[in-house]
Design a protein around this motif. Structure first.
Motif, PDB file in Angstrom:
ATOM      1  N   ARG B  43      38.074  32.265  69.723  1.00  0.00           N
ATOM      2  CA  ARG B  43      37.550  33.561  69.290  1.00  0.00           C
ATOM      3  C   ARG B  43      38.464  34.738  69.662  1.00  0.00           C
ATOM      4  O   ARG B  43      38.040  35.887  69.662  1.00  0.00           O
ATOM      5  CB  ARG B  43      36.149  33.835  69.871  1.00  0.00           C
ATOM      6  N   GLN B  44      39.716  34.455  69.970  1.00  0.00           N
ATOM      7  CA  GLN B  44      40.575  35.556  70.413  1.00  0.00           C
ATOM      8  C   GLN B  44      40.840  36.552  69.286  1.00  0.00           C
ATOM      9  O   GLN B  44      40.947  36.200  68.115  1.00  0.00           O
ATOM     10  CB  GLN B  44      41.896  35.024  70.960  1.00  0.00           C
ATOM     11  N   LEU B  45      40.935  37.800  69.690  1.00  0.00           N
ATOM     12  CA  LEU B  45      41.397  38.858  68.798  1.00  0.00           C
ATOM     13  C   LEU B  45      42.881  39.097  69.060  1.00  0.00           C
ATOM     14  O   LEU B  45      43.406  38.695  70.092  1.00  0.00           O
ATOM     15  CB  LEU B  45      40.621  40.154  69.053  1.00  0.00           C
ATOM     16  N   GLY B  72      38.456  42.310  58.628  1.00  0.00           N
ATOM     17  CA  GLY B  72      39.082  41.564  59.728  1.00  0.00           C
ATOM     18  C   GLY B  72      39.438  42.420  60.928  1.00  0.00           C
ATOM     19  O   GLY B  72      39.780  41.897  61.984  1.00  0.00           O
ATOM     20  N   VAL B  74      38.379  44.630  63.954  1.00  0.00           N
ATOM     21  CA  VAL B  74      37.187  44.735  64.796  1.00  0.00           C
ATOM     22  C   VAL B  74      37.087  46.117  65.438  1.00  0.00           C
ATOM     23  O   VAL B  74      36.000  46.660  65.601  1.00  0.00           O
ATOM     24  CB  VAL B  74      37.207  43.619  65.865  1.00  0.00           C
ATOM     25  N   ILE B 124      41.132  40.004  63.765  1.00  0.00           N
ATOM     26  CA  ILE B 124      40.951  38.559  63.945  1.00  0.00           C
ATOM     27  C   ILE B 124      42.228  37.769  63.702  1.00  0.00           C
ATOM     28  O   ILE B 124      42.289  36.583  64.008  1.00  0.00           O
ATOM     29  CB  ILE B 124      39.839  38.027  63.000  1.00  0.00           C
ATOM     30  N   ASP B 125      43.259  38.436  63.211  1.00  0.00           N
ATOM     31  CA  ASP B 125      44.501  37.748  62.874  1.00  0.00           C
ATOM     32  C   ASP B 125      45.658  38.711  63.156  1.00  0.00           C
ATOM     33  O   ASP B 125      45.536  39.914  62.890  1.00  0.00           O
ATOM     34  CB  ASP B 125      44.452  37.377  61.373  1.00  0.00           C
ATOM     35  N   ARG B 275      35.590  39.584  73.655  1.00  0.00           N
ATOM     36  CA  ARG B 275      36.336  38.442  73.125  1.00  0.00           C
ATOM     37  C   ARG B 275      37.718  38.443  73.773  1.00  0.00           C
ATOM     38  O   ARG B 275      38.218  39.510  74.153  1.00  0.00           O
ATOM     39  CB  ARG B 275      36.524  38.578  71.590  1.00  0.00           C
TER      40      ARG B 275
END
Lengths: 161, 777
Positions: B43-45, B72, B74, B124-125, B275
């Protein structure tokens, strides 16, 4: 961004991936295939930490997209050792203290393995020129050159035998 | 102390001093190291920093709305989102005067260099984070930039100008000394802006472990314990509530492992966004955001007697600190001042350092901080004096070297809060040995002959004193398990220098075990209470001495317990190949160390009155630093058409007191040389007139490759063990780089037959070609 499927052959194993077209091969190897031995030092093709073999030729993994590598034979540092048995060049690196932090090491190993497969008769000057393709910040290259010469001599001896 | 401990002599060496292969290599050559970029958490950002495109500007608005709206993403933070967090503090106590110059985590009000963090994007990516970062709009009113630390200071902030500090040192009445001197040399010399530039970009992962209420930083380096303390203070957490975890580190060189804004941001974001947050910089960011170093300009005067005695040095110099004062405070100027006199008596000295801010990336320590710079200045002075007085430069230096009879040599000055007392050394002896090894006289004759034939070839020599082993203390814990395996827990750090191997050798020696059986723990703050990390050639001296003490204590306990079980006196016993033997029959193992550990288990019937466990934790304390010393000898040839300086030969002579593993030391010296070569001929952070950095790729910032680095000759001596620690060691991380600039400058002067020609580093081909044109016309 839309993702597309790509099939990569890495170290003899097939990987079916779905990646963005802009995904570099180095990133795909690291993130999608889990092969983190290929390192990223500059991502603009100069340091060579991401050097891998594409159809036997040393290449920068950061300068090619994963989708371009479909159909190629890709080899990474993870292919060199067989179980506990290291590749003779890996052993030469250890014996000659050719690494310190080890970050550039996989790139140099693949550069030399590929370079000497293509031209097994490289002399000291040829090896220096080959080694100057990549950057190391720790060793000053002296011991990398010594390890390379040691391995090249082993190859020559094996061929002569 | 137990009798068996005092009987044990390091001289009976089996492992100490041997060039043993490294424990680190097995994983690293297989690509199985774990660098921070290799680690991913569920779940890493991914964090991407939005950096200032302005060198100096007032921020009007930072508009992140488009970035926030991207699928995407956060969160996007600007300064207002973390207004409760303080600027980055100094790790060691620094004067009140420097506090206004600390860097905020994200710029607010004003930006002061290109590359300064203005906003942080969490997505998220990593590619999404990077795309979103490009949508953040920075509106600002540009201000005039200040790019020259010798120009009149400007305004840093309301009420504070850009001269953050003026540091002074003064002894021996320099004014009178210079007034009475036969000759006064005056020089204006500059060292360029360059830095460590490790091959692994910086990275960090913040993780909040709610189950234990612990905040974890993965990818810590250099000084994990002291960074833990600094982070705890800044984030308002208890020290045990933060854990720093060192992974493999792709080179340190002083710059990696400092606390940067990004380290704080991943931790804060991990808590607030709940996260894990991963951040890996790219190379362009590294070159404009990680610590720069070195840039100084010295206006120096030095008095000499007519027979070449150095009477005093008076140095007025300027440090270009860049835009903020970072974690080191004013350490670089402090060490520069302290080490300028180097190996010479120098009975009078004054230094005034102007520690000034400019609109460039902030600077801090880089391998041999202050000594690379100071050695260049001092050795330029010695060469200028030799030329002026008509004395051979080697002879002039010899006349001024502190002799072995004068050791320990106290200089009436402090550096890093300690009195400068050279612990031991025989400088003239090393000079003679180095000249002999190089074949100096013959090389001079050969160079002269080649110059006569029209080939610009020259020689240069420089002498320096290094420093290492700064105290006050460090600790280590050694434990042997019932299987006979040894665990050494330290608060040290590995930046690629071979820390594990060196510590394993030191630990295994008194224990009589194979060094490969020693598991060396480092950089894990939850495993041991304290640690000095890896910096300032300190780890081997401090952590090594603590390790030695702990291993000796375990040895004593093992022999005592074995003696009880075997009904023998401890002094009749020894440990060989991991087993206790009777000295009378050393080839016959009587009791393995594992069996002794089993006998000492908490539930063992044979424990008796012993404290459970075959284990000991010991501290090592020292008040003073060690001072290794060395020489660099260079031979260069200049390519007439290109202006390229080709280093044909380079000899490093270095006395390290005692060598734990000479192979590792030679590796440190050659590697240091390569970096020194870079800073002397190739590497420079350049800026245009508006403060735009011009060296932000490896095509512009030139690291030496195998084509530029010659084979380096090493003369490693152990003539002067340090009296300050039981192993006699002094540290060896920096002596390869210290005087490279100084020696090459002299060699270039010599090749072009123009003494005093080189006054700034790096010496570029353009400069050399211009000099040749001058000479021709």
């Amino acid at each position: 961004m839309q993702k597309i499927p790509v099939r990569l052959r890495v170290n003899g194993e097939l990987h079916d991936l779905i990646v963005e077209p802009r995904r570099t091969l180095a990133d795909a190897l690291r993130e999608e295939c889990g092969l983190t031995g290929t390192h990223l030092g500059c991502e603009h093709g100069i340091c060579g930490a991401c050097t891998i073999l594409l159809d036997g030729a040393p290449a920068r993994g950061c300068l090619i997209f994963a989708v371009q590598a479909e159909g190629m034979d890709i080899r990474t540092v993870e292919s060199l050792a067989t179980g506990a048995r290291a590749h003779p060049l890996q052993e030469a690196f250890v014996r000659h203290h050719a690494l310190q932090c080890g970050y550039c090491t996989p790139g140099f190993l693949m550069l030399l393995v590929g370079g000497l497969e293509r031209d097994p008769d490289l002399d000291a000057e040829g090896l220096r020129e080959l080694v100057s393709s990549n950057l190391c910040r720790c060793t000053g290259y002296q011991n990398i050159l010594a390890a390379a010469a040691d391995y090249a001599a082993q190859l020559r001896a094996a061929r002569g035998a | 102390m137990d009798e068996t401990v005092t009987q044990y002599r390091i001289g009976e060496t089996r492992l100490f001093g041997k060039p043993l292969e490294r424990l680190e290599d097995f994983a690293l050559v297989r690509g199985r190291g774990r660098f921070v970029g290799d680690l991913s958490l569920a779940r890493q950002l991914h964090m991407r920093i939005v950096r200032s495109p302005f060198a100096h500007a007032d921020l009007r608005a930072v508009d992140a709305s488009a970035a926030r709206a991207m699928e995407g993403v956060v969160a996007v933070w600007t300064a207002g989102d973390i207004a409760d967090l303080p600027p980055i503090d100094f790790r060691d106590a620094a004067g009140e005067a420097l506090r206004p110059y600390r860097q905020p985590l994200l710029a607010h009000g004003r930006v002061r260099y290109v590359g300064e963090p203005v906003a942080a994007v969490f997505a998220i990516d990593p590619a999404i984070a990077e795309d979103a970062a490009e949508l953040v709009l920075i509106e600002a009113d540009e201000r005039e930039t200040l790019l020259d630390a010798t120009a009149a200071p400007g305004e840093f902030s309301a009420g504070h100008d850009t001269e953050a500090l003026v540091m002074r040192a003064d002894y021996g009445g320099i004014e009178q000394v210079l007034a009475a001197a036969d000759v006064v040399i005056e020089l204006d010399v500059q060292i360029g802006r360059h830095s460590g530039v490790p091959l692994e970009p910086r990275g960090a992962i913040g993780q909040y472990d709610a189950g234990r209420d612990v905040l974890c930083l993965w990818g810590a380096a250099k000084v994990p314990h002291r960074n833990r303390d600094a982070l705890a203070k800044a984030l308002g957490r208890d020290q045990a509530g933060i854990e720093l975890h060192e992974l493999h580190t792709g080179g340190g060189f002083g710059i990696r492992g400092e606390l940067y804004p990004e380290d704080f941001l991943v931790l804060v974001a991990a808590m607030r966004l709940d996260r894990p947050v991963k951040w890996i910089e790219d190379r362009r960011e590294h070159l404009m955001a990680a610590n720069h170093s070195r840039q100084q300009r010295h206006r120096v005067r030095a008095g000499f007697s007519k027979d070449g005695e150095l009477l005093g040095i008076d140095d007025d110099f300027f440090v270009d600190q860049g835009a903020y004062v970072r974690t080191h405070g004013a350490r670089v100027p402090d060490m520069t001042i302290g080490m300028i006199p180097g190996p010479y008596r120098c009975p009078a000295f004054r230094a005034v350092c102007h520690f000034r801010l400019t609109n460039k990336t902030p600077a801090a320590t880089y391998r041999a901080p202050g000594r690379f710079e100071g050695s260049f200045v001092r050795e330029r002075v010695m060469d200028a004096a030799a030329a002026r007085l008509g004395i051979d430069p080697v002879e002039l230096r010899r006349r001024n070297l502190i002799t072995a009879a004068e050791m320990p040599f106290a200089r009436p000055m402090k550096t890093l809060g300690t009195n400068i007392i050279y612990d031991s050394g025989d400088y003239p002896r090393l000079l003679d040995a180095a000249l002999a090894r190089f074949g100096w006289r013959q090389a001079q004759a050969d160079a002269a002959a080649r110059r006569l034939a029209g080939e610009p070839v020259g020689l240069g020599l420089a002498i320096f004193v290094e420093k290492g082993g700064i105290g006050p203390r460090d600790c280590a814990r050694v434990t042997i398990d019932p299987g006979g395996a040894v665990e050494l827990v330290t608060g040290g750090a590995s930046v690629g220098q071979g820390f594990e191997t060196a510590m394993a050798q030191i630990c295994a020696e008194p224990l009589g075990v194979d060094y490969r059986r020693v598991r060396v723990v480092h950089g894990q703050t939850e495993r041991i209470a304290y640690g000095v990390g890896a910096h300032a050639s300190r780890a081997t001296v401090m952590t090594g001495s603590a390790t030695n003490a702990a291993a000796l204590a375990v040895r004593a306990k093992a022999l005592r317990v074995a003696g009880q079980l075997l009904q023998a006196r401890p002094e009749e016993l020894d440990i060989v190949a991991g087993a206790v033997v009777r000295r009378a029959a050393p080839d016959l193992p009587v009791m393995g160390l594992g069996a002794i550990a089993a006998a000492l288990a908490p539930d063992s019937a044979t424990l008796g009155d012993e404290r459970p466990g075959l284990s000991a934790e010991e501290w090592f304390t020292t008040e003073h630093m060690t001072y290794p010393y060395g020489l660099h000898l260079a031979q260069v040839a200049i390519e007439p058409d290109t202006g390229r300086v080709v280093v044909e030969r380079f000899l490093i002579a270095y006395d390290v007191g005692r060598a734990v593993n000479p192979m590792l030391i030679e590796g440190q010296l050659v590697g240091g040389f390569a970096q020194g070569l870079g800073g002397s001929l190739f590497e420079e952070f350049r800026y245009d007139a508006r403060g735009e950095p011009l060296s932000v790729t490896f095509a512009d910032y030139l690291l030496p490759s195998a084509s530029e680095v010659p084979a380096v000759e090493i003369l490693l001596t152990q003539d002067a063990p340090s009296p300050l620690n039981p192993l006699g060691i002094k540290g060896a991380g920096e002596g390869g780089i210290t005087a490279v600039g100084a020696a090459l400058a002299t060699a270039i002067d010599d090749a072009l037959e123009r003494p005093g020609l080189v006054t700034r580093l790096p010496v570029t081909p353009q400069m050399v070609l211009a000099w040749r044109r001058q000479t021709a016309s």
